[in-house]
Design a protein around this motif. Sequence first.
Motif, PDB file in Angstrom:
ATOM      1  N   ALA A 147       0.846  -1.195   0.000  1.00  0.00           N
ATOM      2  CA  ALA A 147       0.000   0.000   0.000  1.00  0.00           C
ATOM      3  C   ALA A 147       0.884   1.249   0.000  1.00  0.00           C
ATOM      4  O   ALA A 147       0.609   2.230  -0.700  1.00  0.00           O
ATOM      5  N   ASN A 148       1.934   1.160   0.778  1.00  0.00           N
ATOM      6  CA  ASN A 148       2.868   2.275   0.869  1.00  0.00           C
ATOM      7  C   ASN A 148       3.491   2.575  -0.489  1.00  0.00           C
ATOM      8  O   ASN A 148       3.551   3.718  -0.936  1.00  0.00           O
ATOM      9  N   VAL A 149       3.965   1.498  -1.119  1.00  0.00           N
ATOM     10  CA  VAL A 149       4.592   1.650  -2.426  1.00  0.00           C
ATOM     11  C   VAL A 149       3.607   2.240  -3.425  1.00  0.00           C
ATOM     12  O   VAL A 149       3.947   3.116  -4.218  1.00  0.00           O
ATOM     13  N   ASN A 150       2.404   1.766  -3.348  1.00  0.00           N
ATOM     14  CA  ASN A 150       1.388   2.312  -4.238  1.00  0.00           C
ATOM     15  C   ASN A 150       1.210   3.806  -4.020  1.00  0.00           C
ATOM     16  O   ASN A 150       1.013   4.566  -4.953  1.00  0.00           O
ATOM     17  N   LYS A 151       1.305   4.175  -2.760  1.00  0.00           N
ATOM     18  CA  LYS A 151       1.171   5.593  -2.427  1.00  0.00           C
ATOM     19  C   LYS A 151       2.321   6.403  -3.048  1.00  0.00           C
ATOM     20  O   LYS A 151       2.128   7.466  -3.619  1.00  0.00           O
ATOM     21  N   PHE A 152       3.538   5.844  -2.918  1.00  0.00           N
ATOM     22  CA  PHE A 152       4.687   6.530  -3.534  1.00  0.00           C
ATOM     23  C   PHE A 152       4.452   6.689  -5.024  1.00  0.00           C
ATOM     24  O   PHE A 152       4.662   7.748  -5.602  1.00  0.00           O
ATOM     25  N   LEU A 153       4.034   5.565  -5.614  1.00  0.00           N
ATOM     26  CA  LEU A 153       3.857   5.562  -7.068  1.00  0.00           C
ATOM     27  C   LEU A 153       2.865   6.634  -7.485  1.00  0.00           C
ATOM     28  O   LEU A 153       3.070   7.334  -8.478  1.00  0.00           O
ATOM     29  N   GLU A 154       1.821   6.757  -6.692  1.00  0.00           N
ATOM     30  CA  GLU A 154       0.847   7.798  -6.965  1.00  0.00           C
ATOM     31  C   GLU A 154       1.499   9.166  -6.917  1.00  0.00           C
ATOM     32  O   GLU A 154       1.291  10.015  -7.771  1.00  0.00           O
ATOM     33  N   GLY A 155       2.318   9.339  -5.864  1.00  0.00           N
ATOM     34  CA  GLY A 155       3.028  10.612  -5.698  1.00  0.00           C
ATOM     35  C   GLY A 155       3.920  10.915  -6.884  1.00  0.00           C
ATOM     36  O   GLY A 155       3.914  12.023  -7.409  1.00  0.00           O
ATOM     37  N   TYR A 156       4.671   9.895  -7.309  1.00  0.00           N
ATOM     38  CA  TYR A 156       5.578  10.098  -8.448  1.00  0.00           C
ATOM     39  C   TYR A 156       4.788  10.417  -9.703  1.00  0.00           C
ATOM     40  O   TYR A 156       5.151  11.285 -10.485  1.00  0.00           O
ATOM     41  N   LYS A 157       3.700   9.667  -9.848  1.00  0.00           N
ATOM     42  CA  LYS A 157       2.883   9.843 -11.046  1.00  0.00           C
ATOM     43  C   LYS A 157       2.374  11.279 -11.093  1.00  0.00           C
ATOM     44  O   LYS A 157       2.459  11.964 -12.111  1.00  0.00           O
TER      45      LYS A 157
END
Length: 878
Positions: free
Chosen positions: A824-834
């Motif tokens: 979930a955390n990684v997904n959050k980062f990915l969202e941030g990067y995106k």
Amino acid sequence: MLEKNYNPKEFEEKIYQDWETSGDFKPDMRSDKDAFSIVIPPPNVTGILHMGHALDDTLQDILIRYNRMLGKKVLWQPGTDHAGIATQMVVERNLAKEGISKHDLGREKFIETVWKWKAQSGGTITKQLRRLGASCDWSRERFTMDEGLSRAVRKIFVSLYKDGLIYKAKKLVNWDTKLGTAVSDLEVVQKEANGKMYYYKYPIEGETGEYVHIATTRPETMFGDTAVAISKDNEKLKHLIGKNCIIPIINKVIPIIADEHADPEKGTGAVKITPAHDFNDFEVGKRHNLPLVNILNKDGTLNENTPFNGLNTQEARKKTIEKLTELGLMDKIEDHPMVIPYGDRSGVVIEPLMTDQWFVDAPTLAKEAIRVVEDGEMEFVPKSYEKTYFEWMRNIQPWCISRQLWWGHQMPIWYGPDGHIFCEEDEETAQKAADEFYGKREELTRETDVLDTWFSSGIWAFSTLGWPDKSEYLDTFYPTSVLVTGFDIIFFWVARMMMMSMYKMKQVPFRKCYIHGLVRDEQGRKMSKSKGNTVDPMETIEKYGADALRFFMAAMETQGRDINLSEARIAGYRNFATKLWNAARFGQMNECVMQNGYSADKVELAVNKWIIAKAQEATQEVTQNLNDFRFSDAANAVYQFVWGSFCDWYIEMIKPILYGENEKDKSETRSTFAWVLDRILVILHPFMPFITTELWNNTAQRSVKLIHAPWPKDESIDVEAMNDIDWAVELISNIRSLRAEMNIPAGAKPIVYLKDANAESIKHIEQFNPIICTLARLEKLSAYDGDITPDMVQSVFRESTMLMPLKGVVDFAAEKERLNKELANVNKFLEGYKKKLSNPSFVERAPAAVVAEERRRQSEAEANKAKLEAALERIANF
RNA sequence: GGGUGUGUAGCUCAGGUGGUUAGAGCGCUACGUUGACAUCGUAGAGGUCACAAGUUCGAGUCUUGUCAUACCCACCA
């Protein structure tokens, strides 16, 4: 067989002797690899080893040993410093015990005495360095006053003089009244003191009843006053400017001048100006062409220019006040906290005094020394010390290098009868120059002053390597690789070395300068003899062994921080050595030697693969951290590996194999144990050279000495590294098959066996054996109520060695939860990067490098995500 | 006055470029020490990362300010 107990005293000195007599510290000049060299910060020849040395020299020895194992040509150049003032004081003190003063002996005899004393007790500190394990090439030991170095000193002095960078001048200098010599600014320390401020008044000439009021902390210097200064902006007092006033007692008329030095807010607003005895007043005097009146003798007593000829300043001050009071000129006396300059060696008040002295044109020499640091040719580690260095170098003052002492390098200066100066490397050449100059033979007299100790230390980096002669060593090892020293010595030594080396060698003296902190006492207080809180490293070594002290220093050395000495911690590292000792003993007892044909990249048992991978990981960490001068990280990496992985887990895991009957597994495990122990000894050697060597010499036949053993390369073996998830999967699978095989009902407690098994002993064995312990906790089973047979125990012991106990990864539900959370955390980062990367203003305006970094992180996160998902899939069935 | 650090568990301290549940040693508590261990093992308690605001999806980490503390340099008639 190894002794039952680790007893460092029994082998440390013996091992050192072997190294030294075998020439193991000499560089391997045939090596085709780079050179690596360090010059030791030369300890004072009169000194004894203190904890600061122990730190400094341990760090150097770690770097030296590490680089030696890398196969480089390695030189650690040792030597000692003649330490002019300190040594002269020690010898004078010794003479005083016999009631002799140096003047009784005369200069020549006194110097003889110093040399005699040096021969007798000058070797103490080098003996102590050996005890610490310092692998210096002692065959090259130098002394700043030996013949070769003295020649180097004369040569560079003459060179500087002829280039106009050394000159003689009459200047106000810091004068040590006890030692009777000038000292440099750096040798003066400011100390807080409770002083008094004296307020009194000088009568105005020709205007009875008119006065100018003065405030001073040193009334006795009034006889040297040549003016009184008032600021022209001082509305209240400026009417006095241009008038004259009268110094009472001696009734001398001096002018009242306008000068900005007189701050209207301070004191009375009017300042007495004593140009010959105060650095500020000296400047004022220069601005106004005031005469200089010297009122002090060289021993600090007042001279004939005062009414108190022969009295010391304290007595004179008292008399002066008495007289002023009699004359009715005293206003008041107030307590006044102030800072007084003291000599850092002599401990007496330093007086500014006008004398003839010799100076090095430091501001000119500093230019190159600053440039090379700006250009990165020499780097400070930690980098922040650059600022300190620049700050000082850019404001550097001429360096007073003459000392009115006897012990030191006498300056290569000769005077003709008319005072003409001849500066040559020896008397003969000077005489020749004089003959030519005068056209006839004239008697020359040599300058009696000697040079500041730091003058010869300043050329240490190349003089010790053979300069001014051509030498293979100079070519090979200069510039040296790194200088390791304390921050307190940056100005004294580092800066001077930089200046002198850039001047003569046109190259930096060292490529890097590693600066460490101070060793303090347990409470973080500075260690000092007067506080009585010093700890003698020799006593520590006696008690815990040199290795423990060394490891302590390395483990505590984090960049830019002082170290608090902690006996408990040193004891802890002694325990670490004991632990390793016993691990090696365990290996011996179980015949763990390398079998023929063993290859670490072909092991099959998981437990062996695991420890080899761990060993590689540790090796990499140590290597990387040593390359980065991260001593504590390097030391902790070995520590964690040896204790945490090797002793706590690996040894426990292989016991069943070694006690079991599968000869193939046994053989592989014995070899692996030997291989890993070897690896440990190698990567630990720079930190703990003694115990590692002792174990190396005792555990198998060796073709190479540990001190020269090659440092392992990361790519030397290729084992399939397993991550935590893989271990967990394998673990649980093995348990399942084991359970099935042994027909243990689901929900049963894994097998334990004791002669008198009961509920308590079951609990005990859980705690004793990590395998069982892990099995038990993993399955969280209720009590096993079937029969326990010895066979079952054997079976579990044997088979379970295929398993990997994992601290922390025992509960798969929790593990799943953890992985999901991370996902979930990684997904959050990915969202941030995106979000960031789809923002046109970021992509267009931000520097390309930043955007690229962001993209890199994004793809990293994506890879991580894939990994997590794979891991989740793998444990989905459990 | 100028500069540079430091402030994280009871103590001493780690925490490169922001990213799992903030770590180590010592100390403390409990249990165990039968097979390498002048000791050791396992488990545990203990943290508003000085304070406040800000930047950020996210701050022990970056910015600003405040407080505390250490050191260096200069000066204090």
